[in-house]
Design a protein around this motif. Structure first.
Motif, PDB file in Angstrom:
ATOM      1  N   ILE A 236      -1.644 -43.795  37.832  1.00  0.00           N
ATOM      2  CA  ILE A 236      -0.816 -42.604  37.966  1.00  0.00           C
ATOM      3  C   ILE A 236       0.401 -42.763  37.067  1.00  0.00           C
ATOM      4  O   ILE A 236       1.148 -43.735  37.170  1.00  0.00           O
ATOM      5  N   GLY A 237       0.572 -41.819  36.146  1.00  0.00           N
ATOM      6  CA  GLY A 237       1.757 -41.855  35.278  1.00  0.00           C
ATOM      7  C   GLY A 237       1.621 -42.746  34.062  1.00  0.00           C
ATOM      8  O   GLY A 237       2.606 -43.366  33.633  1.00  0.00           O
ATOM      9  N   LEU A 238       0.424 -42.819  33.476  1.00  0.00           N
ATOM     10  CA  LEU A 238       0.246 -43.632  32.273  1.00  0.00           C
ATOM     11  C   LEU A 238       1.157 -43.166  31.130  1.00  0.00           C
ATOM     12  O   LEU A 238       1.553 -43.966  30.277  1.00  0.00           O
ATOM     13  N   GLU A 239       1.485 -41.879  31.150  1.00  0.00           N
ATOM     14  CA  GLU A 239       2.317 -41.338  30.063  1.00  0.00           C
ATOM     15  C   GLU A 239       3.729 -41.897  30.069  1.00  0.00           C
ATOM     16  O   GLU A 239       4.479 -41.788  29.088  1.00  0.00           O
ATOM     17  N   TYR A 240       4.118 -42.548  31.178  1.00  0.00           N
ATOM     18  CA  TYR A 240       5.465 -43.103  31.263  1.00  0.00           C
ATOM     19  C   TYR A 240       5.541 -44.562  30.805  1.00  0.00           C
ATOM     20  O   TYR A 240       6.638 -45.123  30.715  1.00  0.00           O
ATOM     21  N   LEU A 241       4.419 -45.176  30.525  1.00  0.00           N
ATOM     22  CA  LEU A 241       4.446 -46.556  30.034  1.00  0.00           C
ATOM     23  C   LEU A 241       5.051 -46.582  28.634  1.00  0.00           C
ATOM     24  O   LEU A 241       4.649 -45.803  27.765  1.00  0.00           O
ATOM     25  N   PRO A 242       6.027 -47.454  28.395  1.00  0.00           N
ATOM     26  CA  PRO A 242       6.636 -47.510  27.046  1.00  0.00           C
ATOM     27  C   PRO A 242       5.671 -48.108  26.033  1.00  0.00           C
ATOM     28  O   PRO A 242       4.753 -48.851  26.378  1.00  0.00           O
ATOM     29  N   GLU A 243       5.875 -47.747  24.758  1.00  0.00           N
ATOM     30  CA  GLU A 243       5.068 -48.326  23.690  1.00  0.00           C
ATOM     31  C   GLU A 243       5.482 -49.765  23.433  1.00  0.00           C
ATOM     32  O   GLU A 243       6.659 -50.113  23.553  1.00  0.00           O
ATOM     33  N   MET A 244       4.501 -50.596  23.123  1.00  0.00           N
ATOM     34  CA  MET A 244       4.802 -51.938  22.652  1.00  0.00           C
ATOM     35  C   MET A 244       4.617 -51.931  21.133  1.00  0.00           C
ATOM     36  O   MET A 244       3.534 -52.183  20.621  1.00  0.00           O
ATOM     37  N   ARG A 245       5.690 -51.596  20.421  1.00  0.00           N
ATOM     38  CA  ARG A 245       5.640 -51.528  18.959  1.00  0.00           C
ATOM     39  C   ARG A 245       6.288 -52.780  18.385  1.00  0.00           C
ATOM     40  O   ARG A 245       7.465 -53.046  18.598  1.00  0.00           O
ATOM     41  N   THR A 246       5.521 -53.539  17.673  1.00  0.00           N
ATOM     42  CA  THR A 246       6.022 -54.792  17.110  1.00  0.00           C
ATOM     43  C   THR A 246       6.912 -54.523  15.899  1.00  0.00           C
ATOM     44  O   THR A 246       6.813 -53.484  15.246  1.00  0.00           O
ATOM     45  N   ASP A 247       7.792 -55.489  15.599  1.00  0.00           N
ATOM     46  CA  ASP A 247       8.622 -55.401  14.402  1.00  0.00           C
ATOM     47  C   ASP A 247       7.836 -55.860  13.171  1.00  0.00           C
ATOM     48  O   ASP A 247       7.688 -55.117  12.215  1.00  0.00           O
ATOM     49  N   ILE A 248       7.341 -57.095  13.215  1.00  0.00           N
ATOM     50  CA  ILE A 248       6.599 -57.668  12.091  1.00  0.00           C
ATOM     51  C   ILE A 248       5.453 -58.506  12.634  1.00  0.00           C
ATOM     52  O   ILE A 248       5.650 -59.299  13.563  1.00  0.00           O
ATOM     53  N   VAL A 249       4.273 -58.322  12.085  1.00  0.00           N
ATOM     54  CA  VAL A 249       3.128 -59.154  12.439  1.00  0.00           C
ATOM     55  C   VAL A 249       2.537 -59.724  11.150  1.00  0.00           C
ATOM     56  O   VAL A 249       2.207 -58.976  10.227  1.00  0.00           O
ATOM     57  N   LEU A 250       2.435 -61.057  11.094  1.00  0.00           N
ATOM     58  CA  LEU A 250       1.825 -61.743   9.955  1.00  0.00           C
ATOM     59  C   LEU A 250       0.494 -62.328  10.416  1.00  0.00           C
ATOM     60  O   LEU A 250       0.462 -63.171  11.323  1.00  0.00           O
ATOM     61  N   GLU A 251      -0.578 -61.870   9.813  1.00  0.00           N
ATOM     62  CA  GLU A 251      -1.898 -62.397  10.155  1.00  0.00           C
ATOM     63  C   GLU A 251      -2.434 -63.203   8.977  1.00  0.00           C
ATOM     64  O   GLU A 251      -2.630 -62.666   7.883  1.00  0.00           O
ATOM     65  N   ASP A 252      -2.612 -64.484   9.212  1.00  0.00           N
ATOM     66  CA  ASP A 252      -3.133 -65.389   8.194  1.00  0.00           C
ATOM     67  C   ASP A 252      -4.654 -65.268   8.209  1.00  0.00           C
ATOM     68  O   ASP A 252      -5.326 -65.740   9.131  1.00  0.00           O
ATOM     69  N   ASN A 253      -5.209 -64.614   7.206  1.00  0.00           N
ATOM     70  CA  ASN A 253      -6.643 -64.336   7.172  1.00  0.00           C
ATOM     71  C   ASN A 253      -7.485 -65.572   6.905  1.00  0.00           C
ATOM     72  O   ASN A 253      -8.683 -65.580   7.200  1.00  0.00           O
ATOM     73  N   ILE A 254      -6.882 -66.602   6.350  1.00  0.00           N
ATOM     74  CA  ILE A 254      -7.618 -67.836   6.057  1.00  0.00           C
ATOM     75  C   ILE A 254      -7.708 -68.713   7.295  1.00  0.00           C
ATOM     76  O   ILE A 254      -8.776 -69.203   7.663  1.00  0.00           O
ATOM     77  N   ASN A 255      -6.569 -68.920   7.960  1.00  0.00           N
ATOM     78  CA  ASN A 255      -6.522 -69.789   9.131  1.00  0.00           C
ATOM     79  C   ASN A 255      -6.732 -69.049  10.448  1.00  0.00           C
ATOM     80  O   ASN A 255      -6.709 -69.656  11.515  1.00  0.00           O
ATOM     81  N   GLN A 256      -6.915 -67.721  10.371  1.00  0.00           N
ATOM     82  CA  GLN A 256      -7.138 -66.897  11.562  1.00  0.00           C
ATOM     83  C   GLN A 256      -6.052 -67.103  12.622  1.00  0.00           C
ATOM     84  O   GLN A 256      -6.304 -67.425  13.783  1.00  0.00           O
ATOM     85  N   THR A 257      -4.797 -66.925  12.171  1.00  0.00           N
ATOM     86  CA  THR A 257      -3.657 -67.032  13.082  1.00  0.00           C
ATOM     87  C   THR A 257      -2.814 -65.764  12.977  1.00  0.00           C
ATOM     88  O   THR A 257      -2.814 -65.086  11.945  1.00  0.00           O
ATOM     89  N   GLN A 258      -2.100 -65.473  14.030  1.00  0.00           N
ATOM     90  CA  GLN A 258      -1.225 -64.292  14.071  1.00  0.00           C
ATOM     91  C   GLN A 258       0.161 -64.720  14.528  1.00  0.00           C
ATOM     92  O   GLN A 258       0.314 -65.411  15.538  1.00  0.00           O
ATOM     93  N   LEU A 259       1.172 -64.315  13.755  1.00  0.00           N
ATOM     94  CA  LEU A 259       2.561 -64.567  14.123  1.00  0.00           C
ATOM     95  C   LEU A 259       3.234 -63.224  14.364  1.00  0.00           C
ATOM     96  O   LEU A 259       3.327 -62.393  13.458  1.00  0.00           O
TER      97      LEU A 259
END
Length: 353
Positions: A236-259
């Motif tokens: 009930i009230g899903l529209e009130y959940l705040p967005e989780m918007r990240t500032d910066i995401v670095l995804e290392d495609n070689i080592n399969q890691t996310q910062l």
């Protein structure tokens, strides 16, 4: 935050260029910026140089629609309005016509900002005279009252993209440095206000990584993270959940890691409830990055980082919480630009996450 980190004018200029994606446009203006003692003199110089380049290319023009009472027919006669206003008695007609004019929002914003910047009391005398001379070239352009919508309604294309940096400077002056008070009085802030510096800091770090990390190895973005919503529950009230918007995401495609990096332009990374307590990390910031790393659906090792500007102390903290690493680091924005550059590259190449 009651006190901002002291950042040299040169470094603020670099940050602005990265944040606005205008580093290439500004390359010819970077030399000699160390001489400026305040942000207004720096921006005034960039404005003069940028407008001189605009004049060489020609001011941006657009077709505008007009409806006027004229003695000679121009465009199309509006018969209904002509009769209603009894224009024929004055030997005139109401005409609808288009005019290809430079009196458009881009140039109106520039002229208005020039006029405001000239009023700054500590503006260098030589720069002030240059601004006044530059304003003469806007004699057929109207000044307007700037509002939030003045900037949000601007539309860029290949014919006007060269206005981007100048419009960003105008917007920065409007939102971050100049405060309109009652009537026509204008108050000039000594420094960019913290809300705008926080936005600048975030965009600077994001675009720095977009420019300098190899695209074949890294994905650099700022995605939204979805809440782990159970499909089996009647929410009930899903529209009130705040967005989780990240500032910066670095995804290392070689080592399969996310910062996941959350930038925080705060006076300090620590907070106290009373004077007797030991310094503690600001809990809300820590909870936020903890939520991000535990909600990310990335298939690989995930690390979170809080990145503060240095203000008297350097931090390189590391925690393993619920099987995931959280880092707390600082970036010394008052150091040499080469050191800032190296520090950001070092952060991106941490291999422990």
């Amino acid at each position: 935050m009651t006190e901002s980190p002291k950042i040299p004018i040169k470094n603020i200029y670099y940050m602005l260029c990265y944040a606005w994606n205008t580093l290439q446009q500004a390359d010819d203006q970077i030399t000699g910026i160390e001489e400026f003692d305040n942000i207004y003199n720096l921006l005034a110089k960039v404005m003069v140089s940028g407008i001189n380049n605009l004049r060489k290319r020609g001011f941006h023009r657009e077709y505008k629609e007009y409806c006027e009472e004229l003695s000679l027919v121009r465009g199309k006669i509006d018969v209904g309005k002509t009769i209603k206003r009894q224009s024929l008695k004055r030997r005139k007609v109401i005409c609808d016509f288009d005019e290809f004019t430079n009196n458009v929002p881009f140039n109106q914003i520039l002229k208005t900002t020039l006029s405001t910047l000239i009023k700054y009391p500590q503006l260098d005398r030589v720069l002030k005279n240059e601004l006044i001379k530059t304003r003469y070239h806007f004699s057929d352009i109207d000044e307007i009252r700037l509002t939030n919508n003045s900037f949000s309604f601007l539309k860029y294309n290949r014919n006007n993209i060269h206005y981007k940096m100048l419009m960003n400077i105008c917007e920065l002056l409007y939102y971050g440095l100049i405060t309109n008070e009652k009537g026509n009085a204008v108050r000039f802030a000594d420094f960019i206000r913290n809300e705008q510096m926080a936005i600048l800091y975030e965009k600077f770090v994001l675009n720095f990584y977009k420019k300098h990390l190899p695209r074949r190895d890294f994905t650099v973005h700022s995605p939204k993270i979805s809440w782990s919503i159970s499909s089996e529950y009647n929410h009930i009230g899903l529209e009130y959940l705040p967005e989780m918007r990240t500032d910066i995401v670095l995804e290392d495609n070689i080592n399969q890691t996310q910062l996941i990096i959350d930038t925080k332009f705060y006076r300090s990374a620590f907070g106290k409830r009373n004077y007797s307590e030991t310094n503690k990390l600001i809990s809300s910031n820590l909870y936020q990055i903890y939520t991000y790393i535990n909600s990310s659906d990335f298939h690989g090792a995930i690390t979170g980082m809080l990145l503060y500007p240095t203000n008297g102390e350097e931090l390189d903290l590391e925690y393993l919480i619920s099987g995931k690493i959280i880092l707390v680091k600082t970036l010394n924005l008052s150091s040499n630009w080469e050191d800032i550059f190296s520090r950001l590259i070092e952060i991106a190449n941490i291999r422990r996450y």
